[in-house]
Design an enzyme around this catalytic site. Structure first.
Site, short mmCIF file in Angstrom:
data_model
loop_
_atom_site.label_atom_id
_atom_site.label_comp_id
_atom_site.label_asym_id
_atom_site.label_seq_id
_atom_site.Cartn_x
_atom_site.Cartn_y
_atom_site.Cartn_z
N LYS B 78 0.87 -1.18 0.00
CA LYS B 78 0.00 0.00 0.00
C LYS B 78 0.90 1.23 0.00
CE LYS B 78 -4.00 1.85 2.57
NZ LYS B 78 -4.87 1.63 3.74
N SER B 153 -9.73 1.40 2.65
CA SER B 153 -8.86 2.19 1.81
C SER B 153 -7.76 1.39 1.11
CB SER B 153 -8.22 3.30 2.64
OG SER B 153 -7.36 2.76 3.62
N SER B 177 -9.88 -0.94 6.84
CA SER B 177 -9.27 -0.73 5.53
C SER B 177 -8.48 -1.91 4.97
CB SER B 177 -8.35 0.50 5.57
OG SER B 177 -9.13 1.67 5.56
#
Lengths: 95, 490
Positions: B78, B153, B177
């Protein structure tokens, strides 16, 4: 909870944000909705409840104070938007 | 053989047996990314040359039998994990040109074992969102259905694992997330206990809630990733000085005794929640029956403060965010607005141009809730309610090993369906926020499909530092269901 445009403007200044009229108006409505929803917390009885100020470990963390080499200005300033040798440059502060 | 179909565990085994090379494996993923990521947009940065150089180095290690299960394994990160020398944007224009000068601890661990960092994945800006539509770059599409969101996310990481662009990925979870995008993309997502994994080098959003964790194809792969990333780190004072178990022992525990002796709690407040999609409910009921047949004892438990979780979370997280994000002021790194009148104007223009709408909204909410006259009513009250939520969980775990719930009330929604209504978007996080508020671990395991063919996961939560129970039960559900298809046909 109704938030006025003036309140949004004041908060934006505290947060160092600049808003145009359209953004400010949209935020007024959204913040009123969101903070209105938060008002349900008023119904929770928290008498005598200590706030959870962190997540897990409620003890202090210490370490030996051992000197280490610093990464130096070349590394530290590598991402500076503007610099002059070993210094960050910012717009004029004193008039 | 299609190398991209290999799980992390299987790829590690074949690398060890020298049946495949890391260069072949990495190339297979890079080819797939090149062909399909134009549509899915799961990566913000993918550096093929750097990945192949790491793969060649890994092959050397393997040739000299100097390797671990991670050597030569292509992993996606990420884009809020700092990677030395590789751009780290956090999904934001304000960090568009930011090149970290050090590695996050989890990245350092990957590099020490000669994993291949294949790229940096898309995300909601500063991890604020549930759909990856808040990325300043582009929305990521769900590999199962390109008009749907991948969740967020960590939507880029989940989509990249589901699309078989990498062996595994790392994400971060502040309010769901990792687990919610894993559920929407049909992969496994594990949020460890707060403190289990070092957050050093993770760009902070809400520091008392953030936690790094794996997104993988199988529960076994998640256990392997946990073996690599867990552990105390002197560079993160909130990381826990606790012994780290071999997380794969959760798999052997299931193989030996199934779920016998395990108590699974069903929070009654969760099932009374309005707006649970019938397909999600059916998957939940199915898993409950399955776990019972595997030997688990099912009981009803109460989490009395469930109705206040969203309100308390969406005060605490923005408060912490407004403080954490104050550092992006155009002075030390990141974007700086040009042609400004003075210092104050530079700050304001930098932040207003650099941050997107959701980030600005949360900064405003946080600043408001922390401002003089409102602190006690908002942040103070929310922190007290958080203590009550923690107490609810502590009580539930006196009688249960696992709490079972849906991950999200619905399968993945359509792109643009909810983006204009922030409050409705926040309310979809109801099942995942509590684990962060209570600092407990949670896992999402694929458990079924909607009528429209979208994946639906099941969430399990366990007591602090009991990830092993999640791995044992998650593996049990995964193995017994033997779900098909496991991956989308992209």
């Amino acid at each position: 909870m109704k938030i006025s445009e003036q309140e949004v403007e004041n908060i934006a200044h505290l947060a160092r944000l600049k808003m145009d009229d359209e953004q400010r108006q949209a935020l007024c409505g959204q913040l009123s909705d969101i903070l209105g929803y938060m008002d349900k917390l008023a119904h929770v009885d928290v008498t005598g409840v200590a706030p959870a100020s962190g997540a897990a470990f409620m003890h202090n963390v210490l370490r030996e104070d051992v000197p280490q080499t610093s990464p130096g200005p070349r590394v530290t300033l590598a991402n500076a938007p503007e610099k002059d040798q070993d210094y960050y440059l910012v717009p004029r502060v004193v008039k | 053989m299609d190398l991209h179909t290999l799980s992390l565990a299987r790829a590690a085994q074949m690398l060890d047996e020298k049946k495949i090379s890391s260069t072949e494996l990495t190339r297979a993923y890079l080819d797939r990314i090149k062909t399909h990521d134009r549509t899915l947009n799961s990566f913000i940065t993918a550096d093929a040359d750097a990945a192949l150089a790491q793969a060649a180095a890994a092959d050397d290690q393997i040739a000299s039998n100097n390797h671990t299960p991670f050597t030569g394994i292509p992993v996606a990160l990420k884009d809020l994990l700092c990677t030395k020398g590789m751009r780290t944007t956090c999904g934001s224009k304000i960090l568009d040109n930011f090149v970290p000068q050090y590695d996050a601890t989890v990245v350092e661990k990957l590099r020490q074992s000669h994993s291949v960092i294949i790229g940096k994945t898309n995300m909601d800006e500063f991890a604020m969102g549930s759909s990856t539509e808040n990325s300043a770059y582009f929305p990521t599409r769900n590999p199962w259905h390109v008009d749907s969101v991948p969740g967020g996310s960590s939507g880029g990481s989940a989509a990249a694992v589901a699309a078989q662009f990498c062996s595994a990925a790392l994400g971060s979870d502040t309010g769901g997330s990792i687990r919610q995008p894993a559920s929407h993309c049909g992969v496994v997502g594990l949020k460890p206990t707060y403190g289990r994994v070092s957050r050093y080098g993770l760009v902070s959003y809400a520091s008392s809630l953030d936690q790094i964790g794996p997104i993988t194809r199988t529960v076994e792969d998640a256990a392997l990733m946990m073996n690599l990333i867990a552990g105390h780190d002197p560079k993160d004072s909130t990381s826990a000085p606790k012994p780290v178990p071999d997380f794969t022992s959760g798999l052997t525990a299931f193989d030996k005794t199934g779920l016998k002796g395990m108590t699974v709690g069903i929070p009654k407040e969760y099932l009374d929640m309005p707006g649970i999609d019938p397909d999600v409910r059916a998957v939940f009921d199915n898993v409950r029956t399955l776990m019972e047949s595997l030997g688990a004892e099912i009981r009803s438990v109460s989490l009395p403060h469930t109705d206040y979780v969203v309100a308390a979370y969406y005060i605490i997280a923005p408060c912490e965010a407004s403080s954490n994000l104050a550092r992006f002021d155009g002075v030390k790194y990141g974007f700086r607005a040009q042609d400004t009148a003075d210092l104050m104007d530079m700050y304001k223009q930098t932040k207003s141009t650099g941050f997107g709408p959701e980030v600005q909204r949360r900064i405003i909410i946080g600043t408001y809730a922390l401002s003089a006259g409102y602190y006690d009513a908002y942040y103070g009250k929310a922190s007290q309610v958080r203590a009550l939520i923690m107490a609810d969980f502590a009580k539930a775990f006196e009688t249960c090993d696992i709490l079972l719930s849906p991950v999200a009330p619905t399968p993945a929604f359509r792109i643009k369906e909810k983006i204009d209504d922030p409050l409705t978007m926040y309310l979809t996080d109801i099942f995942t926020l509590s684990a962060n508020m209570a600092a407990v671990p949670g896992i999402s395991v694929p458990a079924g499909f909607s009528a429209a063919g979208l994946p639906i996961g099941i969430q399990m939560m366990a007591n602090r530092f009991d990830e092993l129970s999640l791995i044992r039960a998650g593996y049990g559900v995964e193995k017994s269901m033997n779900l098909a298809p496991r991956f989308p046909d992209i």
